[in-house]
Design an enzyme around this catalytic site. Sequence first.
Site, PDB file in Angstrom:
ATOM      1  N   LYS A   1      47.522  47.225  51.945  1.00 61.82           N
ATOM      2  CA  LYS A   1      47.723  48.379  51.075  1.00 61.82           C
ATOM      3  C   LYS A   1      48.100  49.615  51.901  1.00 61.82           C
ATOM      4  O   LYS A   1      47.944  49.624  53.132  1.00 61.82           O
ATOM      5  CB  LYS A   1      46.434  48.631  50.275  1.00 61.82           C
ATOM      6  CG  LYS A   1      46.077  47.497  49.294  1.00 61.82           C
ATOM      7  CD  LYS A   1      44.788  47.854  48.553  1.00 61.82           C
ATOM      8  CE  LYS A   1      44.371  46.790  47.571  1.00 61.82           C
ATOM      9  NZ  LYS A   1      43.124  47.177  46.859  1.00 61.82           N
TER      10      LYS A   1
ATOM     11  N   TYR B   1      48.585  45.021  38.382  1.00 55.48           N
ATOM     12  CA  TYR B   1      47.206  45.369  38.014  1.00 55.48           C
ATOM     13  C   TYR B   1      46.989  45.380  36.500  1.00 55.48           C
ATOM     14  O   TYR B   1      46.062  46.025  36.019  1.00 55.48           O
ATOM     15  CB  TYR B   1      46.847  46.729  38.598  1.00 55.48           C
ATOM     16  CG  TYR B   1      46.467  46.689  40.070  1.00 55.48           C
ATOM     17  CD1 TYR B   1      45.482  45.810  40.544  1.00 55.48           C
ATOM     18  CD2 TYR B   1      47.072  47.543  40.993  1.00 55.48           C
ATOM     19  CE1 TYR B   1      45.123  45.782  41.895  1.00 55.48           C
ATOM     20  CE2 TYR B   1      46.715  47.519  42.343  1.00 55.48           C
ATOM     21  CZ  TYR B   1      45.737  46.637  42.782  1.00 55.48           C
ATOM     22  OH  TYR B   1      45.375  46.620  44.111  1.00 55.48           O
TER      23      TYR B   1
HETATM   24  P1  DAT Z   1      39.723  43.098  44.193  1.00 55.28           P
HETATM   25  O1  DAT Z   1      40.754  43.986  44.871  1.00 55.28           O
HETATM   26  O2  DAT Z   1      38.541  42.825  45.075  1.00 55.28           O
HETATM   27  O3  DAT Z   1      40.311  41.836  43.599  1.00 55.28           O
HETATM   28  P2  DAT Z   1      39.650  44.135  41.473  1.00 55.28           P
HETATM   29  O4  DAT Z   1      40.778  43.201  41.191  1.00 55.28           O
HETATM   30  O5  DAT Z   1      38.462  44.091  40.573  1.00 55.28           O
HETATM   31  O6  DAT Z   1      39.112  43.951  42.971  1.00 55.28           O
HETATM   32  O7  DAT Z   1      40.169  45.645  41.481  1.00 55.28           O
HETATM   33  C1  DAT Z   1      41.427  45.954  42.048  1.00 55.28           C
HETATM   34  C2  DAT Z   1      41.311  47.239  42.815  1.00 55.28           C
HETATM   35  O8  DAT Z   1      40.883  48.308  41.954  1.00 55.28           O
HETATM   36  C3  DAT Z   1      40.258  47.227  43.934  1.00 55.28           C
HETATM   37  O9  DAT Z   1      40.747  46.662  45.115  1.00 55.28           O
HETATM   38  C4  DAT Z   1      39.936  48.684  44.082  1.00 55.28           C
HETATM   39  C5  DAT Z   1      40.043  49.203  42.667  1.00 55.28           C
HETATM   40  N1  DAT Z   1      38.722  49.222  42.015  1.00 55.28           N
HETATM   41  C6  DAT Z   1      38.053  48.161  41.488  1.00 55.28           C
HETATM   42  N2  DAT Z   1      36.876  48.521  40.962  1.00 55.28           N
HETATM   43  C7  DAT Z   1      36.786  49.868  41.160  1.00 55.28           C
HETATM   44  C8  DAT Z   1      35.813  50.854  40.849  1.00 55.28           C
HETATM   45  N3  DAT Z   1      34.676  50.536  40.196  1.00 55.28           N
HETATM   46  N4  DAT Z   1      36.061  52.141  41.217  1.00 55.28           N
HETATM   47  C9  DAT Z   1      37.204  52.488  41.856  1.00 55.28           C
HETATM   48  N5  DAT Z   1      38.175  51.608  42.177  1.00 55.28           N
HETATM   49  C10 DAT Z   1      37.969  50.321  41.839  1.00 55.28           C
END
Ligand code: DAT
Length: 150
Positions: free
Chosen positions: A10, A50
Amino acid sequence: MTEQTLVLIKPDGLARRLTGLTIDRLDASGLQMVAAKMVGVSEKLAREHYKSLSDKPFFENLIKYIRGEFHGLKDHRVLAMVYRGENAIKKVREVCGATNPEQAAAGTIRGSFGRITTAGQFENVIHASSDPSDAAREVALWFKPEEILP
Ligand code: DAT
Ligand code: MG
């Protein structure tokens, strides 16, 4: 089972010069890198990538983050890669560590290098697909079949 998984370094990883360290840790997992390219992330690609998080309160910031807008990357660059091997999806997730850098285990990429900004943004250096259906969708979203080694 042999799997493929999408990895993105990233904008925070690139801007903080963590590219080599991140690849080094992935290398040590024994998986094979079968595709790699720099990508300028369009708004459309970011939202598609996303889309399952579109109802989250942090979604708009997440789009800005992955497009390099918090790190001055005017060309919106990330490094996109595909790793392949036995249980590749789980192995890469283990090397990454937990989503929240504060909870990521010591020695994982996110545990070593991730941070939460004072504005609350998770900067966790790397994206890795979370399960087989995500991995298939994400690899196809970021790469053409001919860009991936057979
Ligand atoms: P990952 O990247 O571990 O697969 P994810 O798919 O649930 O996690 O979320 C994608 C991204 O979104 C993650 O890398 C960072 C951001 N993110 C996730 N949960 C968050 C939160 N509670 N607060 C802020 N950013 C968050
Ligand atoms: Mg995810």
